[in-house]
Design an enzyme around this catalytic site. Structure first.
Site, short mmCIF file in Angstrom:
data_model
loop_
_atom_site.label_atom_id
_atom_site.label_comp_id
_atom_site.label_asym_id
_atom_site.label_seq_id
_atom_site.Cartn_x
_atom_site.Cartn_y
_atom_site.Cartn_z
N GLU A 37 -11.16 6.53 -42.48
CA GLU A 37 -10.91 5.25 -43.13
C GLU A 37 -11.59 5.31 -44.49
OE1 GLU A 37 -11.79 0.51 -42.60
OE2 GLU A 37 -12.18 1.82 -40.89
N ARG A 268 -19.28 13.13 -30.31
CA ARG A 268 -19.54 13.07 -31.74
C ARG A 268 -20.83 13.81 -32.06
NH1 ARG A 268 -20.06 8.65 -34.90
NH2 ARG A 268 -18.18 7.82 -34.00
N LYS A 278 -21.58 4.78 -41.80
CA LYS A 278 -21.25 4.37 -43.17
C LYS A 278 -21.93 3.06 -43.53
CE LYS A 278 -16.79 6.17 -42.66
NZ LYS A 278 -15.42 5.77 -42.53
P1 ATP Z 1 -18.77 5.43 -39.23
O1 ATP Z 1 -19.05 5.14 -37.79
O2 ATP Z 1 -19.86 6.12 -39.95
O3 ATP Z 1 -18.20 4.28 -39.97
P2 ATP Z 1 -16.24 6.37 -38.57
O4 ATP Z 1 -16.13 7.14 -37.34
O5 ATP Z 1 -15.85 4.94 -38.46
O6 ATP Z 1 -17.66 6.55 -39.19
P3 ATP Z 1 -13.86 7.27 -39.73
O7 ATP Z 1 -13.45 7.28 -41.14
O8 ATP Z 1 -13.17 6.34 -38.81
O9 ATP Z 1 -15.40 7.00 -39.72
O10 ATP Z 1 -13.87 8.72 -39.12
C1 ATP Z 1 -12.85 9.65 -39.31
C2 ATP Z 1 -12.87 10.65 -38.19
O11 ATP Z 1 -14.14 11.30 -38.12
C3 ATP Z 1 -12.64 9.99 -36.87
O12 ATP Z 1 -11.69 10.76 -36.16
C4 ATP Z 1 -13.97 10.04 -36.18
O13 ATP Z 1 -13.85 10.17 -34.80
C5 ATP Z 1 -14.62 11.29 -36.80
N1 ATP Z 1 -16.07 11.17 -36.79
C6 ATP Z 1 -16.81 10.19 -37.34
N2 ATP Z 1 -18.12 10.38 -37.10
C7 ATP Z 1 -18.22 11.53 -36.40
C8 ATP Z 1 -19.31 12.28 -35.85
N3 ATP Z 1 -20.57 11.87 -35.97
N4 ATP Z 1 -19.03 13.43 -35.19
C9 ATP Z 1 -17.76 13.85 -35.05
N5 ATP Z 1 -16.69 13.20 -35.54
C10 ATP Z 1 -16.91 12.05 -36.22
MG MG Z 2 -13.98 4.40 -37.68
#
Ligand code: ATP
Ligand code: MG
Length: 545
Positions: A37, A268, A278
């Protein structure tokens, strides 16, 4: 039966699914995706998802899409889109194709919504947000049907069209799936599909005032792109039944083709000493605790790049950590070790004095300069040699000299001899306090690489930089941003995470490119914005005591 495997990789449960699907002919070619996102910069956790998705695609001759999940008009910005494209390209190279945007599928998603209404699988709910929340029930209590759940298809369709046309204010109505308010899985209790949001979108502008929910949009995005294996983190496990419900309804209605994408969850990445959220990273930037998202101390990929971390280091890390079904914590030193290991192989050696003390070689001619040829890498002769000037006045590290040395100290003190690395053996005569200068005499027959170099045995070997040739530059001694193992916010920041010093570097570093270098005895560094950043020290100084 030995199958080629990535060394150290444990993503076997995902590989098993892929291999079975290829063997059965369900798929001829796999397609994965990385769906960020655009509401922040990518962080270290994303490297795991990126390398897993692009790695599997490469391994099985498939493709991986970079898709922006830009379905929420708030908080999304072009700056984030650009930085994400940049970081993905940096990490996976030419495998990164042009990005796709979920917002390009808004028309189709809406068409799917009308179909769900027409087929009796969705309805417009006009309860308030509080009523809806209350009637959803809890883990122990079934939900209660909305009084609007039995609206006729015609009424639902009419309301949906008027929602789209902008006739209602935010929150007046919500489009919901009609599944089961008593389901033990709360995600199946008539989840919301669309909400009214009179917001401008970064790509579609004012075209829409109705935006799809993430849980509705994501499966459709996958299906439209013909993703075969949709890999996500474990917290989406409970969403999988809805993912399958939705795609099957749309396939039954002829809007999607089978085979449908399969969601598979993995653990994760959780790393000590950093924040990977984020929301919290935005706070650090906005409150000025760091110098922007790409501050080299930030646990973002843009920061890691400026710090000197390498894509190859991240690949080694991803392999070492593997992919599991259980969440667990990885110590930050594992990531640092991977970077160190890679940098040790590729970084040419240089001499840099970080805390300078002047040495005068009394018996060396005043106007003479010698060019010494020094190997760029002690274990890799193919990396060649470089000329380094030697002259009468030199910089050495302040702690390489002591007036009265402790036991076991083999470096400079009055009367002791050391080797100036790749140059000569010198004997310390005295320390001139007023001039803050060490006075030495050199032994001309001991020049490195000549037969006499072994004629005098010494225990100390120190680096140096010629004073009149030195390149004076700012060096930033970066350390971990957080001092605690599981930081929660600004109170856990490491006050010593950035130390700026004026250092004396060997003259060749004046023209340093963007390649990593090792400053001998100090660590790995990279040129960045009129100075050098320390990527990582030579040894781990954070080991648990
Ligand atoms: P945040 O929780 O920091 O806002 P997010 O997961 O919401 O991060 P996205 O932009 O939705 O951020 O993530 C894009 C992709 O990265 C998703 O498929 C998510 O599952 C993966 N992802 C995010 N954080 C991790 C992590 N710590 N380890 C592995 N994959 C991750
Ligand atoms: Mg997300």
């Amino acid at each position: 039966m030995n199958k080629p495997q990535h060394p150290g990789s444990t993503s076997n449960f995902i590989r098993q699914v892929i291999e079975a699907d290829l063997a059965s002919g369900k798929h001829v070619k796999i397609r994965t995706r990385f769906p960020p996102e655009p509401n922040g910069y990518l962080h270290l956790g994303h490297s795991k998802s990126i390398l897993l998705n692009y790695g599997l695609a490469k391994e099985y001759g498939g493709l991986c899409n970079l898709r922006f999940d830009d379905t929420n008009p708030e908080k999304e910005e072009q700056e984030y889109v650009d930085s994400i494209v940049d970081s993905v390209k940096w990490l996976v190279g030419e495998q990164a194709a042009a990005p796709l945007y979920a917002s390009d599928y808004f028309d189709f998603m809406y068409q799917c919504a009308e179909h769900l209404v027409e087929s009796g699988n969705a309805y417009v709910d006009s309860q308030s947000a509080e009523e809806m929340k209350h009637n959803r029930g809890s883990f122990t209590q079934a939900g209660v049907d909305s009084p609007f759940r039995s609206r006729s298809t015609a009424e639902n369709l009419d309301l949906l069209k008027r929602m789209r046309a902008g006739e209602f204010p935010d929150g007046a109505h919500v489009l919901r799936a009609k599944i089961d308010m008593a389901s033990p899985n709360i995600n199946l209790r008539d989840p919301a599909l669309y909400r009214i949001k009179k917001e401008k979108h970064h790509r579609t502008g004012d075209k829409w005032c109705l935006y799809p929910m993430y849980t509705y949009a994501h499966p459709i995005e996958d299906a439209v792109e013909k993703i075969t294996h949709s890999l996500c983190t474990l917290e989406f496990e409970d969403q999988r039944p809805f993912y399958d419900w939705l795609l099957n309804k749309l396939a039954d209605g002829g809007l999607l083709e089978r085979p449908l994408p399969q969601q598979i969850e993995f653990a994760r990445l959780q790393l000590t000493h950093v924040l990977l959220s984020k929301r919290l990273l935005i706070k650090l930037v906005e409150e000025g605790h760091v110098d922007g998202w790409d501050d080299p101390r930030m646990p973002t990929l843009a920061g890691a790049r400026r710090r000197g971390y390498t894509p190859e280091g991240f690949r080694r890390f991803a392999e070492r950590v593997g992919v599991a079904k259980e969440n667990s914590w990885i110590d930050y030193s594992v990531l640092e070790d991977c970077m160190r290991e890679h940098l040790n192989e590729i970084a040419p050696r240089r001499m840099a004095v970080l805390d300078p003390l002047k040495v005068v070689v009394e018996n060396y001619p005043t106007d003479q300069t010698e060019e010494l040829l020094i190997p760029n890498h002690p274990q890799k002769p193919d990396m060649g040699k470089r000329p380094v000037p030697f002259s009468r006045e030199l910089w050495i590290e302040r702690d390489d000299y002591q007036d009265s040395p402790p036991k076991g100290y083999f470096r400079l003190f009055p009367g002791n001899k050391v080797r100036l690395r790749y140059a000569y053996v010198v004997e310390c005569v005295s320390y001139d306090k007023a001039a803050d200068t060490v006075r030495c005499r050199y032994l001309p027959e001991t020049r490195s690489g000549t037969p006499g170099s072994d004629s005098v045995k010494v225990k100390g070997n120190i680096h140096w930089v010629s004073v009149k040739h030195a390149h004076q530059a700012e060096v930033r001694l970066l350390d971990r941003l957080f001092k605690t193992e599981k930081p929660e916010g600004q109170d856990d920041l490491n006050p010593g995470s950035l130390k700026k010093i004026r250092a004396q570097l060997e003259s060749g570093l004046r023209e340093a490119g963007t390649e990593a270098v090792q400053f001998e005895r100090h660590g790995y560094f990279i040129a960045d914005r009129d100075g050098f950043n320390r990527t990582v020290t030579l040894r781990d100084s954070w080991q648990k005591t």
